[in-house]
Design an enzyme around this catalytic site. Structure first.
Site, short mmCIF file in Angstrom:
data_model
loop_
_atom_site.label_atom_id
_atom_site.label_comp_id
_atom_site.label_asym_id
_atom_site.label_seq_id
_atom_site.Cartn_x
_atom_site.Cartn_y
_atom_site.Cartn_z
N SER A 147 -44.94 88.98 22.89
CA SER A 147 -45.57 87.67 23.05
C SER A 147 -46.39 87.64 24.33
CB SER A 147 -44.49 86.58 23.11
OG SER A 147 -45.06 85.34 23.48
N TYR A 160 -36.68 82.93 25.11
CA TYR A 160 -37.51 83.67 24.15
C TYR A 160 -38.32 84.76 24.84
CZ TYR A 160 -41.29 84.54 20.78
OH TYR A 160 -42.20 85.13 19.94
#
Length: 255
Positions: A147, A160
């Site tokens: 990400s 996350y």
């Protein structure tokens, strides 16, 4: 006369979003597909039909990446699918895409949220890859999805992003250990994408979408095909010498 063997890719979470786009882009460039789904069997079969319409072969298999105890059974299903559909015993590419998000501040993140992210994004990727490596052909390739949040920090994504940061380190170790087999391993890190990920906020909230677009060099929020195309390009024949790299596909978000 040289016969070219069609590569076979396993794409986890291939029934929707980035995984679906990846599977279709790979099929369009001549790759057969084994895609996984957690619960949406009908959606997965629809993707299989789209792949077959492109002239490629595809199989959809159920898999919950959060449950590592079932990975050996999944590997056995892959082995059976390879034998039945392709009359082969090896696949070529693995795209560790399946995942989910969680939005919570550092103080509000629960252990249950943290553990769920860990099981899917880190433990799941580690041990699923471990179980599938005996079935991967030498000279194959692995793409782990990370990400943009490992490069820039936005409040609410600490847990996350921490998992994805670990995936990036793990990718380099995989590349080092699997290099002797000629297997290249890379990380593809998307920026914000218009999907149903995280409840579809980026796609459906005009304020969030506009804010991200304004902070992105190319002037818009990413689309699934931006990522599916990037992954397919990374797995194309000319990129075999690229390994142990983090490649961000974010349109220049927060640069």
């Amino acid at each position: 006369m040289t016969t070219t063997i069609t590569p076979i890719a396993i794409v986890t979470g291939g029934s929707r979003g980035l995984g679906k786009s990846t599977a279709l882009h790979l099929a369009a460039q001549g790759t057969d597909i084994i895609l996984t789904y957690r619960s949406q069997a009908a959606e997965a079969q629809a993707v299989v039909a789209q792949i077959e319409a492109l002239g490629r072969r595809a199989v959809a298999l159920p898999l919950d990446v959060a449950v590592s105890a079932r990975f050996a059974d999944f590997a056995a299903q892959v082995k059976a699918a390879l034998a039945t559909t392709w009359q082969r015993d090896r696949f070529n590419f693995l795209v560790n895409n399946a995942g989910h998000g969680a939005y919570a501040s550092l103080m509000d993140t629960t252990e249950a949220q943290f553990d769920a992210l860990f099981n899917v994004h880190l433990k799941g990727v580690f041990f699923l890859t471990q179980k599938l490596l005996p079935l991967m052909a030498d000279g194959g390739r692995i793409v782990n999805i990370s990400s943009g949040l490992t490069r820039f920090a936005l409040p609410g994504y600490a847990a996350y992003a921490a998992m994805k940061g670990a995936v990036e380190v793990m990718t380099r170790y995989m590349a080092k250990e699997l290099g002797a087999r000629g297997i290249a391993v890379n990380t593809l890190a998307p920026g914000a994408i218009e999907t149903d990920f995280g409840g579809g906020t980026v796609r459906d909230n005009p304020e969030v979408n506009g804010f991200i677009a304004a902070q992105t060099a190319l002037g818009r929020v990413g689309l699934p095909d931006d990522i599916g195309g990037a992954i397919a390009t990374l797995l194309s024949p000319g990129n075999g010498w690229v390994t142990a790299q983090r490649i961000e596909a974010s349109g220049g978000m927060f640069i």
